[in-house]
Design a protein around this motif. Sequence first.
Motif, mmCIF file in Angstrom:
data_model
loop_
_atom_site.group_PDB
_atom_site.id
_atom_site.type_symbol
_atom_site.label_atom_id
_atom_site.label_comp_id
_atom_site.label_asym_id
_atom_site.label_seq_id
_atom_site.Cartn_x
_atom_site.Cartn_y
_atom_site.Cartn_z
ATOM 1 N N SER A 1 -16.188 5.895 4.121
ATOM 2 C CA SER A 1 -14.861 5.580 3.612
ATOM 3 C C SER A 1 -14.248 6.806 2.962
ATOM 4 C CB SER A 1 -14.912 4.423 2.610
ATOM 5 O OG SER A 1 -15.652 4.796 1.459
ATOM 6 N N LEU A 2 -12.945 6.776 2.881
ATOM 7 C CA LEU A 2 -12.197 7.776 2.134
ATOM 8 C C LEU A 2 -12.190 7.302 0.701
ATOM 9 C CD1 LEU A 2 -10.174 10.134 1.700
ATOM 10 C CD2 LEU A 2 -8.372 8.547 2.382
ATOM 11 N N THR A 3 -12.711 8.115 -0.205
ATOM 12 C CA THR A 3 -12.753 7.762 -1.617
ATOM 13 C C THR A 3 -11.823 8.686 -2.381
ATOM 14 O OG1 THR A 3 -15.042 7.035 -1.403
ATOM 15 C CG2 THR A 3 -14.245 7.504 -3.630
ATOM 16 N N ILE A 4 -10.898 8.091 -3.080
ATOM 17 C CA ILE A 4 -9.966 8.859 -3.893
ATOM 18 C C ILE A 4 -10.142 8.374 -5.333
ATOM 19 C CG2 ILE A 4 -7.555 9.496 -4.247
ATOM 20 C CD1 ILE A 4 -7.175 8.705 -1.249
ATOM 21 N N ASP A 5 -10.919 9.137 -6.088
ATOM 22 C CA ASP A 5 -11.262 8.720 -7.441
ATOM 23 C C ASP A 5 -10.047 8.484 -8.318
ATOM 24 O OD1 ASP A 5 -13.985 8.762 -6.887
ATOM 25 O OD2 ASP A 5 -14.161 10.879 -7.424
ATOM 26 N N ALA A 6 -9.018 9.315 -8.173
ATOM 27 C CA ALA A 6 -7.838 9.176 -9.021
ATOM 28 C C ALA A 6 -7.172 7.813 -8.841
ATOM 29 C CB ALA A 6 -6.827 10.286 -8.713
ATOM 30 N N LEU A 7 -7.357 7.200 -7.677
ATOM 31 C CA LEU A 7 -6.744 5.900 -7.400
ATOM 32 C C LEU A 7 -7.758 4.769 -7.388
ATOM 33 C CD1 LEU A 7 -4.428 6.965 -4.454
ATOM 34 C CD2 LEU A 7 -3.863 6.826 -6.872
ATOM 35 N N ASP A 8 -9.028 5.106 -7.535
ATOM 36 C CA ASP A 8 -10.098 4.133 -7.406
ATOM 37 C C ASP A 8 -9.974 3.396 -6.069
ATOM 38 O OD1 ASP A 8 -12.424 2.855 -8.189
ATOM 39 O OD2 ASP A 8 -11.335 1.171 -9.088
ATOM 40 N N THR B 1 13.556 19.623 12.653
ATOM 41 C CA THR B 1 12.304 19.317 11.970
ATOM 42 C C THR B 1 12.255 20.040 10.634
ATOM 43 O OG1 THR B 1 11.198 19.071 14.106
ATOM 44 C CG2 THR B 1 9.782 19.391 12.172
ATOM 45 N N ARG B 2 11.894 19.290 9.604
ATOM 46 C CA ARG B 2 11.769 19.828 8.248
ATOM 47 C C ARG B 2 10.466 19.324 7.626
ATOM 48 N NH1 ARG B 2 15.663 23.132 8.988
ATOM 49 N NH2 ARG B 2 17.802 22.473 8.684
ATOM 50 N N ASP B 3 9.925 20.132 6.708
ATOM 51 C CA ASP B 3 8.771 19.702 5.931
ATOM 52 C C ASP B 3 9.234 18.718 4.863
ATOM 53 O OD1 ASP B 3 6.927 21.340 7.258
ATOM 54 O OD2 ASP B 3 7.384 23.042 5.948
ATOM 55 N N VAL B 4 8.478 17.643 4.704
ATOM 56 C CA VAL B 4 8.730 16.670 3.649
ATOM 57 C C VAL B 4 7.392 16.299 3.017
ATOM 58 C CG1 VAL B 4 10.799 15.689 4.746
ATOM 59 C CG2 VAL B 4 8.576 14.636 5.159
ATOM 60 N N ALA B 5 7.460 15.746 1.839
ATOM 61 C CA ALA B 5 6.268 15.214 1.180
ATOM 62 C C ALA B 5 6.580 13.782 0.756
ATOM 63 C CB ALA B 5 5.884 16.061 -0.021
ATOM 64 N N MET B 6 5.751 12.866 1.199
ATOM 65 C CA MET B 6 5.936 11.462 0.847
ATOM 66 C C MET B 6 4.988 11.089 -0.280
ATOM 67 S SD MET B 6 6.666 9.382 4.262
ATOM 68 C CE MET B 6 7.812 9.966 5.492
ATOM 69 N N GLU B 7 5.525 10.371 -1.253
ATOM 70 C CA GLU B 7 4.679 9.806 -2.297
ATOM 71 C C GLU B 7 4.068 8.533 -1.742
ATOM 72 O OE1 GLU B 7 6.494 9.340 -6.145
ATOM 73 O OE2 GLU B 7 7.830 11.025 -5.729
ATOM 74 N N VAL B 8 2.750 8.421 -1.870
ATOM 75 C CA VAL B 8 2.027 7.298 -1.282
ATOM 76 C C VAL B 8 1.460 6.423 -2.387
ATOM 77 C CG1 VAL B 8 0.058 6.649 0.160
ATOM 78 C CG2 VAL B 8 1.446 8.622 0.777
ATOM 79 N N GLU B 9 1.641 5.130 -2.199
ATOM 80 C CA GLU B 9 1.028 4.153 -3.095
ATOM 81 C C GLU B 9 0.057 3.315 -2.275
ATOM 82 O OE1 GLU B 9 2.247 0.447 -6.049
ATOM 83 O OE2 GLU B 9 3.803 1.458 -4.877
ATOM 84 N N PHE B 10 -1.196 3.294 -2.685
ATOM 85 C CA PHE B 10 -2.205 2.471 -2.028
ATOM 86 C C PHE B 10 -2.093 1.073 -2.611
ATOM 87 C CE2 PHE B 10 -6.597 0.782 -1.918
ATOM 88 C CZ PHE B 10 -6.733 0.701 -0.544
ATOM 89 N N LEU B 11 -1.798 0.078 -1.765
ATOM 90 C CA LEU B 11 -1.551 -1.282 -2.234
ATOM 91 C C LEU B 11 -2.774 -2.187 -2.148
ATOM 92 C CD1 LEU B 11 1.945 -1.699 -0.568
ATOM 93 C CD2 LEU B 11 1.442 -1.049 -2.936
ATOM 94 N N GLY B 12 -3.784 -1.756 -1.410
ATOM 95 C CA GLY B 12 -4.994 -2.553 -1.368
ATOM 96 C C GLY B 12 -5.608 -2.667 0.008
ATOM 97 N N LEU B 13 -6.784 -3.267 0.035
ATOM 98 C CA LEU B 13 -7.567 -3.487 1.236
ATOM 99 C C LEU B 13 -7.952 -4.957 1.245
ATOM 100 C CD1 LEU B 13 -9.263 -2.299 3.646
ATOM 101 C CD2 LEU B 13 -11.093 -1.972 1.974
#
Length: 165
Positions: free
Chosen positions: A5-12, A122-134
């Motif tokens: 799995s991908l583990t992202i500690d900052a988001l648990d 084409t342009r570079d963008v950065a999206m803010e991502v919110e993990f909503l759950g599994l």
Amino acid sequence: MTAASLTIDALDAHVPVGTWTIDPAHSSIGFFVRHLMGKVRGTFEEFTGHMGIAEQPTDCSTTATISMSSVNTANRMRDDDLRSANFFDVDQHPDMTFESTGFTVHDGGLELPGRLTIRGITRDVAMEVEFLGLDETGLQGEQRIGISATTTIRRSDYGVGAAAG
């Protein structure tokens, strides 16, 4: 047995490795633009995409294709104008695309950098991502992940509308 799995500690967050397909029945792509003294909201009704989840955030990837002719602002005359050469020019540029490589952990959250293409620009963008759950909520008990991604762009950067001139 535990799958990778991908583990992202900052988001648990622990998201199983694999390819996840955007489910149009449970997803939406929306926007708003300032117009006159208010905001016009709309959606794109037709889109496809995948998210490749890897064990390391930088190895993940995302692609999405949005049909520009599927724009819907609940006003047929405005939608026809948006499809025209005045705005999206769907005859010449039928799709908007987004392609990313990897997530980055930024200020305790996730960011999804990538390349957004509208009207062939084409342009570079950065999206803010919110993990909503599994969850296992599919009809056959399949796992689903919930993710929300947002960004802000200037339409003039993509040659969209009279202000782009």
